[in-house]
Write a protein that holds these residues in place. Structure first.
Motif, PDB file in Angstrom:
ATOM      1  N   MET A 223      11.311   5.872  -5.669  1.00  0.00           N
ATOM      2  CA  MET A 223      10.682   5.517  -4.595  1.00  0.00           C
ATOM      3  C   MET A 223      10.952   4.071  -4.171  1.00  0.00           C
ATOM      4  O   MET A 223      10.914   2.916  -4.380  1.00  0.00           O
ATOM      5  N   SER A 224      11.300   4.619  -2.346  1.00  0.00           N
ATOM      6  CA  SER A 224      11.784   3.778  -1.929  1.00  0.00           C
ATOM      7  C   SER A 224      10.226   2.388  -1.936  1.00  0.00           C
ATOM      8  O   SER A 224       8.937   2.442  -1.850  1.00  0.00           O
ATOM      9  N   SER A 225      10.931   1.718  -1.179  1.00  0.00           N
ATOM     10  CA  SER A 225      10.202   0.079  -1.166  1.00  0.00           C
ATOM     11  C   SER A 225       9.184   1.026  -0.193  1.00  0.00           C
ATOM     12  O   SER A 225       7.790   0.361   0.145  1.00  0.00           O
ATOM     13  N   TYR A 226       9.341   1.110   1.282  1.00  0.00           N
ATOM     14  CA  TYR A 226       8.664   1.929   2.324  1.00  0.00           C
ATOM     15  C   TYR A 226       7.610   2.447   1.315  1.00  0.00           C
ATOM     16  O   TYR A 226       6.096   2.503   2.139  1.00  0.00           O
ATOM     17  N   LEU A 227       7.850   3.748   0.912  1.00  0.00           N
ATOM     18  CA  LEU A 227       6.377   4.747   0.814  1.00  0.00           C
ATOM     19  C   LEU A 227       5.529   3.063  -0.564  1.00  0.00           C
ATOM     20  O   LEU A 227       4.891   3.423  -0.386  1.00  0.00           O
ATOM     21  N   ARG A 228       5.912   3.220  -0.950  1.00  0.00           N
ATOM     22  CA  ARG A 228       5.269   1.548  -1.686  1.00  0.00           C
ATOM     23  C   ARG A 228       4.264   1.116  -1.694  1.00  0.00           C
ATOM     24  O   ARG A 228       2.968   0.909  -1.173  1.00  0.00           O
ATOM     25  N   ILE A 229       5.029   0.505  -0.172  1.00  0.00           N
ATOM     26  CA  ILE A 229       3.809  -0.361   0.936  1.00  0.00           C
ATOM     27  C   ILE A 229       2.530   0.359   1.291  1.00  0.00           C
ATOM     28  O   ILE A 229       1.886  -0.204   1.585  1.00  0.00           O
ATOM     29  N   VAL A 230       3.724   1.568   2.212  1.00  0.00           N
ATOM     30  CA  VAL A 230       2.824   2.454   2.793  1.00  0.00           C
ATOM     31  C   VAL A 230       0.933   3.070   1.679  1.00  0.00           C
ATOM     32  O   VAL A 230       0.135   2.879   1.610  1.00  0.00           O
ATOM     33  N   GLY A 231       2.165   3.596   0.856  1.00  0.00           N
ATOM     34  CA  GLY A 231       0.828   3.641  -0.705  1.00  0.00           C
ATOM     35  C   GLY A 231      -0.236   2.803  -0.951  1.00  0.00           C
ATOM     36  O   GLY A 231      -1.574   2.830  -0.684  1.00  0.00           O
ATOM     37  N   ARG A 232       0.186   1.085  -1.111  1.00  0.00           N
ATOM     38  CA  ARG A 232      -0.328  -0.228  -1.427  1.00  0.00           C
ATOM     39  C   ARG A 232      -1.506  -0.137  -0.162  1.00  0.00           C
ATOM     40  O   ARG A 232      -2.573   0.100  -0.168  1.00  0.00           O
ATOM     41  N   ILE A 233      -1.108   0.129   1.053  1.00  0.00           N
ATOM     42  CA  ILE A 233      -2.044  -0.199   2.543  1.00  0.00           C
ATOM     43  C   ILE A 233      -2.863   0.629   2.431  1.00  0.00           C
ATOM     44  O   ILE A 233      -4.299   0.495   3.095  1.00  0.00           O
ATOM     45  N   ALA A 234      -2.834   2.007   2.091  1.00  0.00           N
ATOM     46  CA  ALA A 234      -3.224   3.400   2.064  1.00  0.00           C
ATOM     47  C   ALA A 234      -5.222   3.290   1.061  1.00  0.00           C
ATOM     48  O   ALA A 234      -5.802   3.378   1.417  1.00  0.00           O
ATOM     49  N   LEU A 235      -4.647   2.831   0.083  1.00  0.00           N
ATOM     50  CA  LEU A 235      -5.581   2.067  -0.900  1.00  0.00           C
ATOM     51  C   LEU A 235      -6.603   1.065  -0.563  1.00  0.00           C
ATOM     52  O   LEU A 235      -7.370   1.295  -1.302  1.00  0.00           O
ATOM     53  N   LEU A 236      -5.429  -0.131   0.181  1.00  0.00           N
ATOM     54  CA  LEU A 236      -6.669  -0.991   0.296  1.00  0.00           C
ATOM     55  C   LEU A 236      -7.314  -0.499   1.244  1.00  0.00           C
ATOM     56  O   LEU A 236      -8.653  -0.817   1.367  1.00  0.00           O
ATOM     57  N   GLY A 237      -6.939  -0.379   2.335  1.00  0.00           N
ATOM     58  CA  GLY A 237      -7.462   0.636   3.437  1.00  0.00           C
ATOM     59  C   GLY A 237      -8.776   1.772   2.433  1.00  0.00           C
ATOM     60  O   GLY A 237     -10.381   1.504   2.929  1.00  0.00           O
TER      61      GLY A 237
END
Length: 59
Positions: free
Chosen positions: A1-15
């Motif tokens: 899993m790339s770091s980009y997808l990990r960051i997007v996933g965290r942003i989605a969870l925080l949202g």
């Protein structure tokens, strides 16, 4: 899993967490469930509704 997808996933969870918190903060207040006070007994009330009920039995 790339770091980009990990960051997007965290942003989605925080949202999602922020939207849930905002929804709970804007919920209407709970309604007051206490019954209204009893009407005072006067002559008109006794004529309309009969004599007041006896006090509740104590056990």
């Amino acid at each position: 899993m790339s770091s980009y997808l990990r960051i997007v996933g965290r942003i989605a969870l925080l949202g999602l967490a922020a939207s849930l918190l905002a929804a709970c903060a804007t919920a209407p207040a709970a309604t007051d469930l206490t019954p209204p006070p009893r009407r005072p007994v006067d002559a008109k009330t006794q004529l309309e509704y009969g004599s007041p009920p006896p006090p509740p039995a104590r056990y």
